[in-house]
Design an enzyme around this catalytic site. Structure first.
Site: not given
Length: 535
Positions: A247, A446
């Site tokens: 991320e 997600e």
């Protein structure tokens, strides 16, 4: 008699819904023979879904599903973290992978997501790449008819939520970080984090003459060259890792060794010498050299809450002062510039007709979102507060490179979270969606945690698919493939979920009823996948 993999997948395609099967059967050309016995035999074979007739039915159903997905949201499924062996030369649990891919295809899934681990592929030395295990997976996906989202995973696996295996950075990278600990992110207490190389040294030739960004770019170029025949056809997306857990963020809330526990605020990661050097220069340029000695010293610890600290407290905390604005602007800008550098490398590799889109994942930090300071987002590098939008600058940065914004926690509901921590995942998802829309970038989603229940599916469908076409997500990736997914009840609900996503939010009850046929047709295949994954 048990169906083999190909027969099971074909059978499931035939039984995707009773209506689809009937409509598909009506377009299958029937033989012109006058022999009633021959015609009867062929009709029985078609009804039994034997390959001789079922292929035509399956093609029709697949075409209908593809047409539906153009109006809906395609669903991908994350592969296990250890899909490829640590030596990089082979697949782990090959039989389980084959059975699982066939089952996913039968459910109408668009494709899979797989981590392409830097620590596996380039483990033997700089520029020595071993993609053999991934080649086997790509070939298997292509044969099954599934697309692939390939994640360029430049981070360590282990130490974050859901990490079930340990895959360190390449050995030669770790050796350099051990020689120079300042290549690792560092908090105010001197604790080092080796999950991902500090962005402070992005432009420093610290790895045998190469900068970290050059290492990432060379890796992506090697991947492109190795998989050129798959790009655009099988490999449709390259997700570029930008930090811990892949991320775009700082490692502000590491779970390893019990350092951080939910819902702690985390800690700033700006005390390696490369980050301090940048902070010092920024403070001097601002005419405030005294601000350049390090981050805030009154921001508490990893497991404090905002009101426990001076810096994050209410409206009058340090975050809202002139110093706070300076520090948080610098800290978040460093993260944005890191994203720019890595994405520039990615677009130089994949931007010239490679055929695969590029995406970047942003973390869903929803705890303490209801406070004024949004402390956990600030320590992660997202300058998002009650008075400032921290996601629009990220979305605009991605827009400059034509990248998709992939966001987590789409499955979460506010009331499911501890209210005392002012968790607001639904509001956070709405804010990020608005930022993506304003910047003109695609938004993908997600689920942050494994969920197999209808309630979570409802939430994803509502956030991703059941909305105006311009507001729908471009894709959704389901976490994660494993034995639990293939439990009969979970599988039936999942098949219904995929159908609802492809049809932009059809009712759950109708989708579950239609999914019953797929669950029945793939029972032996799904059981085989579950057993093999547990072995």
């Amino acid at each position: 008699m048990a169906l083999n993999l190909a027969q099971s997948a074909a059978a499931a395609a035939c039984f995707a819904t009773a209506g689809d099967a009937r409509r598909a059967a009506s377009v299958v050309a029937m033989p012109s023979s006058s022999s009633s016995a021959t015609t009867s035999l062929r009709m029985k074979r078609q009804a039994a879904c034997e390959p001789v007739a079922c292929r035509a039915v399956a093609r029709h159903v697949a075409a209908a599903a593809a047409s539906s997905r153009r109006n809906g949201v395609p669903v991908f499924v994350m592969m296990p973290l250890d899909t490829v062996s640590k030596c990089g030369s082979a697949l782990n649990r090959r039989k389980a992978v084959a059975a699982s891919l066939a089952a996913l295809k039968s459910a109408g899934v668009e494709g899979i997501m797989v981590d392409v681990w830097w620590g596996i592929v380039e483990s033997e030395g700089p520029g020595r790449y071993n993609f053999d295990g991934y080649v086997e997976l790509m070939e298997m996906a292509r044969k099954t008819g599934l697309k692939v989202q390939a994640v360029m995973s430049f981070h360590q696996c282990g130490g974050n939520v859901g990490d079930s295996v340990n895959i360190p950075l390449p050995r030669w990278v770790v050796e350099e970080m051990e020689k120079d600990n300042d290549l690792a992110y560092t908090d105010q207490w001197g604790r080092r984090n080796f999950e991902y190389i500090s962005l402070g040294c992005d432009a420093m030739p610290v790895f045998k003459g190469r900068t970290p960004v050059e290492c990432y770019t060379d890796f992506m170029r090697a991947f492109r060259d190795h998989f050129a025949s798959f790009l655009g056809d099988t490999i449709v997306e390259i997700q570029v890792g930008m930090g811990p857990a892949g991320e775009l963020r700082y490692p502000s809330y590491p779970e390893s060794n019990g350092t951080w526990r939910f819902p702690g605020i985390g800690a700033f990661q700006c005390n390696d010498r490369y980050m301090r050097s940048s902070l010092k220069a920024a403070a001097e340029a601002r005419g405030k050299p005294e601000w350049g000695h390090g981050g805030p010293t009154d921001a508490g610890g990893y497991n404090n809450w905002p009101e426990d600290t001076v810096f994050f407290r209410g409206d009058c905390g340090g975050w809202s002062t002139e110093y706070g604005e300076f520090f948080l602007s610098w800290y978040s800008q460093m993260l944005l510039e890191h994203g720019e550098r890595v994405l520039s490398g990615a677009t130089s590799v994949f931007g010239d007709g490679a055929g695969a889109k590029i995406s970047v994942k942003v973390a869903g930090i929803h705890w303490h979102y209801g406070t004024r300071s949004h402390a956990p987002e600030l320590t992660a590098g997202y300058y998002n507060t009650r008075h400032r939008d921290g996601y629009l600058p990220i979305a605009r940065m991605l827009a400059r490179h034509g990248a998709v914004l992939n966001f987590t926690c789409v499955e979460m509901r506010d009331h499911e979270q501890p209210q005392e921590a002012q968790c607001m995942p639904e509001a956070l998802v709405r804010q990020v969606a608005a930022a993506a829309r304003a910047a003109g970038v695609g938004l993908a989603g997600e689920n942050a945690l494994p969920r197999y229940d209808g309630t979570a599916h409802d939430q994803v469908v509502a956030a991703a698919a059941d909305r105006a076409a311009e507001d729908r997500m471009v894709a959704f990736t389901y976490l994660r493939m494993g034995p639990d997914l293939f439990h009969p009840d979970n599988w039936r609900r999942f098949v219904a979920f995929v159908r609802r996503m492809s049809e932009s939010g059809s009712p759950r009850e109708a989708a579950e009823s239609a999914a019953h046929g797929v669950a029945q047709a793939t029972g032996s295949l799904v059981h085989e996948a579950a057993v093999a994954l547990r072995s």
